[in-house]
Design a protein around this motif. Structure first.
Motif, mmCIF file in Angstrom:
data_model
loop_
_atom_site.group_PDB
_atom_site.id
_atom_site.type_symbol
_atom_site.label_atom_id
_atom_site.label_comp_id
_atom_site.label_asym_id
_atom_site.label_seq_id
_atom_site.Cartn_x
_atom_site.Cartn_y
_atom_site.Cartn_z
ATOM 1 N N ILE A 22 0.851 -1.181 0.000
ATOM 2 C CA ILE A 22 0.000 0.000 0.000
ATOM 3 C C ILE A 22 0.889 1.234 0.000
ATOM 4 O O ILE A 22 1.757 1.376 0.858
ATOM 5 N N ARG A 23 0.675 2.129 -0.968
ATOM 6 C CA ARG A 23 1.480 3.335 -1.028
ATOM 7 C C ARG A 23 0.807 4.424 -0.217
ATOM 8 O O ARG A 23 -0.337 4.784 -0.470
ATOM 9 N N ILE A 24 1.493 4.969 0.750
ATOM 10 C CA ILE A 24 0.963 6.030 1.587
ATOM 11 C C ILE A 24 1.845 7.256 1.417
ATOM 12 O O ILE A 24 3.053 7.215 1.651
ATOM 13 N N ASN A 154 -3.831 5.581 -4.263
ATOM 14 C CA ASN A 154 -3.757 4.216 -4.785
ATOM 15 C C ASN A 154 -4.849 3.879 -5.784
ATOM 16 O O ASN A 154 -4.712 2.920 -6.543
ATOM 17 N N PHE A 155 -5.967 4.643 -5.760
ATOM 18 C CA PHE A 155 -7.108 4.310 -6.599
ATOM 19 C C PHE A 155 -7.590 5.536 -7.367
ATOM 20 O O PHE A 155 -7.601 6.645 -6.833
ATOM 21 N N GLU A 156 -8.006 5.291 -8.610
ATOM 22 C CA GLU A 156 -8.714 6.335 -9.339
ATOM 23 C C GLU A 156 -10.084 6.549 -8.699
ATOM 24 O O GLU A 156 -10.571 7.671 -8.606
ATOM 25 N N PRO A 182 -7.597 1.399 -10.478
ATOM 26 C CA PRO A 182 -7.487 0.479 -11.604
ATOM 27 C C PRO A 182 -7.621 -0.973 -11.162
ATOM 28 O O PRO A 182 -7.411 -1.306 -9.995
ATOM 29 N N ASP A 183 -7.918 -1.838 -12.121
ATOM 30 C CA ASP A 183 -8.097 -3.257 -11.845
ATOM 31 C C ASP A 183 -6.822 -3.891 -11.277
ATOM 32 O O ASP A 183 -6.891 -4.872 -10.536
ATOM 33 N N GLU A 184 -5.667 -3.323 -11.603
ATOM 34 C CA GLU A 184 -4.399 -3.883 -11.133
ATOM 35 C C GLU A 184 -4.294 -3.901 -9.611
ATOM 36 O O GLU A 184 -3.497 -4.652 -9.042
ATOM 37 N N ARG A 185 -5.093 -3.073 -8.945
ATOM 38 C CA ARG A 185 -5.066 -3.052 -7.481
ATOM 39 C C ARG A 185 -5.720 -4.281 -6.868
ATOM 40 O O ARG A 185 -5.690 -4.478 -5.648
#
Length: 206
Positions: A22-24, A154-156, A182-185
């Motif tokens: 998780i990018r914070i 992390n998300f659109e 995105p779906d990659e998450r």
């Protein structure tokens, strides 16, 4: 546990260790989190499938992805995860706990370690030290449903909901839906969601 994609490709795999990254605030962090064995009672159901609270427990569990209208398969796909978690407690008791954001760290103990609430904003701390902010969109007592969005880079977009459904014999079920881009998450969200299923099943029964 069977996982079926929208193309009906079926695979079976049980993973005991989940890799959660998780990018914070611009920092990428990836750590191993022991999620334990996936709960046998946590079922995956295709997002578009009709849900019946009285459906038999043996119904095939699935997961699917939903696409934006007008987009071809594989182009900006939106991941759509759906979980049903049987609970050994009555619906009123489960909802009383779930509806209060201050209880979320207790509901998901083992996955979350802390939750701070400021108005409609909820800041949760995960067992790996990552911190994520969520906004509560609605708390619907009539349908025992809470809707929220996940904020951050992390998300659109990321919209989710949790709903308690009454079952016969003083039992209940939690329905958890998570839609995001995105779906990659999916590789990050899905194992974390499965660990949350096991935690909620365990903790809401207490």
């Amino acid at each position: 546990m069977r996982i079926a994609t929208c193309r009906s490709r079926i695979r079976t795999r049980i993973t005991r260790t989940c890799i959660i990254g998780i990018r914070i605030e611009g920092v990428d962090e990836s750590r191993d989190v022991d999620c334990g064995a996936r709960s046998a009672g946590c079922r995956r159901v295709a997002h578009g499938q009709q849900f019946s609270p009285g459906a038999p427990a043996g119904r095939r569990a699935q997961s699917s992805r939903r696409l934006h209208a007008g987009m071809d398969d594989g182009d900006n796909a939106m991941a759509s995860l759906y979980r049903e978690i049987p609970l050994e407690t009555d619906a009123a008791r489960a909802w009383e706990t779930l509806r209060d954001s201050r209880n979320i760290a207790r509901v998901f103990a083992g996955v979350l370690t802390d939750a701070q609430v400021d108005g409609d904003l909820r800041t949760v701390t995960f067992a790996n030290g990552s911190v994520v902010q969520e906004r509560i969109v609605a708390v619907d007592d009539a349908h025992m449903r809470v809707a929220y969005t996940v904020c951050g880079p992390n998300f659109e977009q990321h919209a989710a909901s949790m709903q308690i459904v009454a079952e016969a014999g003083g039992r209940s079920r939690m329905v958890w839906i998570s839609d995001f881009l995105p779906d990659e998450r999916r590789a990050m969200v899905e194992p974390l969601m499965d660990a949350g299923c096991a935690a909620a099943q365990r903790n809401l029964a207490r």
